[in-house]
Design an enzyme around this catalytic site. Structure first.
Site, PDB file in Angstrom:
ATOM      1  N   LEU A 164      -5.682  64.583   3.641  1.00 39.58           N
ATOM      2  CA  LEU A 164      -5.822  63.551   2.612  1.00 39.58           C
ATOM      3  C   LEU A 164      -6.984  62.613   2.920  1.00 39.58           C
ATOM      4  O   LEU A 164      -6.845  61.385   2.953  1.00 39.58           O
ATOM      5  CB  LEU A 164      -4.528  62.758   2.408  1.00 39.58           C
ATOM      6  N   PHE A 215      -9.924  70.115  -4.362  1.00 45.75           N
ATOM      7  CA  PHE A 215     -10.245  70.644  -5.690  1.00 45.75           C
ATOM      8  C   PHE A 215      -9.763  72.080  -5.892  1.00 45.75           C
ATOM      9  O   PHE A 215      -8.903  72.356  -6.735  1.00 45.75           O
ATOM     10  CB  PHE A 215     -11.761  70.539  -5.898  1.00 45.75           C
ATOM     11  N   TYR A 218     -23.730  70.982   6.440  1.00 46.12           N
ATOM     12  CA  TYR A 218     -22.544  71.555   5.791  1.00 46.12           C
ATOM     13  C   TYR A 218     -22.570  73.072   5.834  1.00 46.12           C
ATOM     14  O   TYR A 218     -21.636  73.717   6.321  1.00 46.12           O
ATOM     15  CB  TYR A 218     -22.434  71.078   4.335  1.00 46.12           C
ATOM     16  N   LYS A 231     -20.188  75.839   7.878  1.00 42.39           N
ATOM     17  CA  LYS A 231     -19.429  76.902   7.215  1.00 42.39           C
ATOM     18  C   LYS A 231     -19.856  78.273   7.726  1.00 42.39           C
ATOM     19  O   LYS A 231     -19.020  79.173   7.902  1.00 42.39           O
ATOM     20  CB  LYS A 231     -19.597  76.816   5.704  1.00 42.39           C
ATOM     21  N   ILE A 263     -30.092  62.922 -11.896  1.00 43.92           N
ATOM     22  CA  ILE A 263     -30.382  64.334 -11.637  1.00 43.92           C
ATOM     23  C   ILE A 263     -31.464  64.403 -10.557  1.00 43.92           C
ATOM     24  O   ILE A 263     -32.533  63.809 -10.697  1.00 43.92           O
ATOM     25  CB  ILE A 263     -30.858  65.054 -12.919  1.00 43.92           C
ATOM     26  N   TYR A 264     -31.191  65.152  -9.494  1.00 42.19           N
ATOM     27  CA  TYR A 264     -32.136  65.248  -8.385  1.00 42.19           C
ATOM     28  C   TYR A 264     -33.452  65.917  -8.804  1.00 42.19           C
ATOM     29  O   TYR A 264     -33.461  66.900  -9.553  1.00 42.19           O
ATOM     30  CB  TYR A 264     -31.542  66.078  -7.244  1.00 42.19           C
ATOM     31  N   THR A 310     -18.436  79.741   1.321  1.00 42.14           N
ATOM     32  CA  THR A 310     -19.380  79.336   0.281  1.00 42.14           C
ATOM     33  C   THR A 310     -20.631  80.200   0.294  1.00 42.14           C
ATOM     34  O   THR A 310     -20.985  80.776   1.336  1.00 42.14           O
ATOM     35  CB  THR A 310     -19.794  77.862   0.507  1.00 42.14           C
ATOM     36  N   ASP A 311     -21.321  80.255  -0.833  1.00 41.63           N
ATOM     37  CA  ASP A 311     -22.598  80.980  -0.881  1.00 41.63           C
ATOM     38  C   ASP A 311     -23.717  80.211  -0.177  1.00 41.63           C
ATOM     39  O   ASP A 311     -24.785  80.767   0.097  1.00 41.63           O
ATOM     40  CB  ASP A 311     -23.007  81.293  -2.320  1.00 41.63           C
ATOM     41  N   GLU A 312     -23.491  78.951   0.156  1.00 44.82           N
ATOM     42  CA  GLU A 312     -24.549  78.156   0.792  1.00 44.82           C
ATOM     43  C   GLU A 312     -24.904  78.648   2.192  1.00 44.82           C
ATOM     44  O   GLU A 312     -25.959  78.309   2.723  1.00 44.82           O
ATOM     45  CB  GLU A 312     -24.171  76.674   0.810  1.00 44.82           C
ATOM     46  N   THR A 358     -14.344  69.474  11.634  1.00 44.00           N
ATOM     47  CA  THR A 358     -13.374  70.098  10.725  1.00 44.00           C
ATOM     48  C   THR A 358     -13.688  71.560  10.458  1.00 44.00           C
ATOM     49  O   THR A 358     -12.819  72.427  10.571  1.00 44.00           O
ATOM     50  CB  THR A 358     -13.329  69.323   9.397  1.00 44.00           C
ATOM     51  N   ASN A 414     -18.236  75.942  -7.836  1.00 48.41           N
ATOM     52  CA  ASN A 414     -17.056  75.820  -8.691  1.00 48.41           C
ATOM     53  C   ASN A 414     -17.154  74.585  -9.576  1.00 48.41           C
ATOM     54  O   ASN A 414     -17.781  73.587  -9.210  1.00 48.41           O
ATOM     55  CB  ASN A 414     -15.801  75.697  -7.835  1.00 48.41           C
ATOM     56  N   ASN A 451     -29.900  72.364 -13.366  1.00 50.11           N
ATOM     57  CA  ASN A 451     -29.216  71.079 -13.494  1.00 50.11           C
ATOM     58  C   ASN A 451     -29.552  70.345 -14.787  1.00 50.11           C
ATOM     59  O   ASN A 451     -28.710  69.618 -15.331  1.00 50.11           O
ATOM     60  CB  ASN A 451     -29.534  70.200 -12.283  1.00 50.11           C
TER      61      ASN A 451
END
Length: 339
Positions: free
Chosen positions: A38, A14, A165, A169, A221-222, A140-142, A103, A195, A264
């Site tokens: 890919l 993305f 995740y 990171k 929606i969670y 990322t901000d996470e 990864t 993003n 959200n």
């Protein structure tokens, strides 16, 4: 033949696929080599507009394949790496954390270490001709965890990742940081907020809302929908990345955020209201909004303080959420209604 070559990892995803065309416009004397595995999240069609550009080369491959990285560095003698490649979907990290560890941690180490050996003879010993070579790590901000109803993430906020995740990171951020402090390697890191925009994978929140709405399905929606994110239009992010890549101070981290906090429910409602105008039907799209069981470890709020990049480098987001989401909806309408 361009005099410089830059390796961009994960460029078929993305953000990378939005960044590469922008980079090529800015640097017409530079060869871009896009290395992408890919996976489901990468698509060569995301880069159809540059496929015939003489300064663009695509290589299908895995950043965990060190031999491939060494071969590419030997062939192209890269002067920079802009490292997007990552597993990034939180739900997938909960179901299958192994891919994220491989990864995001091992893969980042491989790219970073191969670059160091290409550009440096030893700690604080840069090879002749490599004085300006740079490794730019996209994060990322996470990694900062979650916020309550007030406060913002700054570059000095302590790391407190809450998902496999974000933990992977955070690990990659620390590895990049260590290569600056231990070896004196020219690195910069950017941590971005959520993003949105063209080319985002269908699994993500905003494309899901648009797609489900258009096809008459329930819009999931969670929880109660009050989780808040700071939303950043992808082209604004790309311009921020590029500014840091060109002028950021080595060893520094820069937070890139849109200053567009929205929950959200607001996201879903706004998209539905715009679709009511752009592609009206008998009933409002808002009737399709459905609340579903929250995911484990769902962070309540992220919000970035972008003061550092704004004040030191002069970056500022051009899009607010309302202008950016309209452009985004129009792009996805074209995508989903022409299939």
């Amino acid at each position: 033949m361009p005099k410089n070559a830059v390796l961009i990892t994960g460029g078929a995803g993305f953000i990378g696929s939005n960044y590469i065309p922008y980079f090529l416009e800015q640097h017409q004397d530079t060869l871009v080599v896009n290395l992408d595995k890919l996976t489901y999240a990468g698509d060569e069609q995301n880069l159809v507009e540059v496929q015939n550009n003489a300064n663009y080369t695509f290589v299908e491959g895995d950043i965990c394949n060190r031999a491939l990285l060494e071969k590419l560095f030997a062939k192209y003698d890269f002067t920079a790496v802009i490292h997007f490649a990552a597993e990034s979907h939180v739900d997938n990290s909960i179901k299958n954390p192994d891919a994220f560890i491989q990864t995001n941690i091992l893969g980042t180490f491989n790219v970073l270490d191969v670059a160091k050996k290409q550009w440096m003879n030893g700690p604080n010993q840069v090879k002749e001709g490599c004085e300006n070579c740079r490794f730019h790590h996209i994060s990322t901000d996470e990694v900062y965890g979650t916020l309550g109803e007030t406060g913002l993430f700054t570059e000095s906020t302590s790391y407190a990742p809450n998902s496999p995740y974000s933990a992977s990171k955070a690990s990659s951020d620390f590895i990049v940081r260590s290569y600056f402090h231990t070896y004196g390697m020219n690195v910069v890191t950017t941590n971005c907020s959520n993003n949105y925009g063209p080319k985002q994978h269908d699994e993500k929140l905003i494309p899901t809302i648009i797609r489900k709405a258009i096809f008459g399905e329930n819009i999931p929606i969670y929880g109660d929908g009050t989780n808040i994110r700071d939303w950043l239009y992808v082209l604004d992010h790309c311009k921020g990345i590029h500014l840091v890549y060109q002028t950021g101070k080595s060893g520094e981290t820069y937070n890139i955020g849109g200053r567009n906090e929205r929950n959200n429910v607001y996201i879903a409602t706004t998209i539905c209201e715009l679709l009511d105008k752009l592609q009206p039907k008998t009933a409002s799209y808002k009737e399709q909004i459905t609340f579903v069981k929250d995911r484990p470890g769902h962070d309540f709020r992220y919000a970035i303080d972008a003061t550092k990049i704004e004040n030191e480098l002069g970056w500022k987001a051009a899009e607010n959420f309302e202008s950016g989401i309209l452009k985004t909806i129009e792009w996805y309408l074209a995508k989903y209604t022409t299939k």
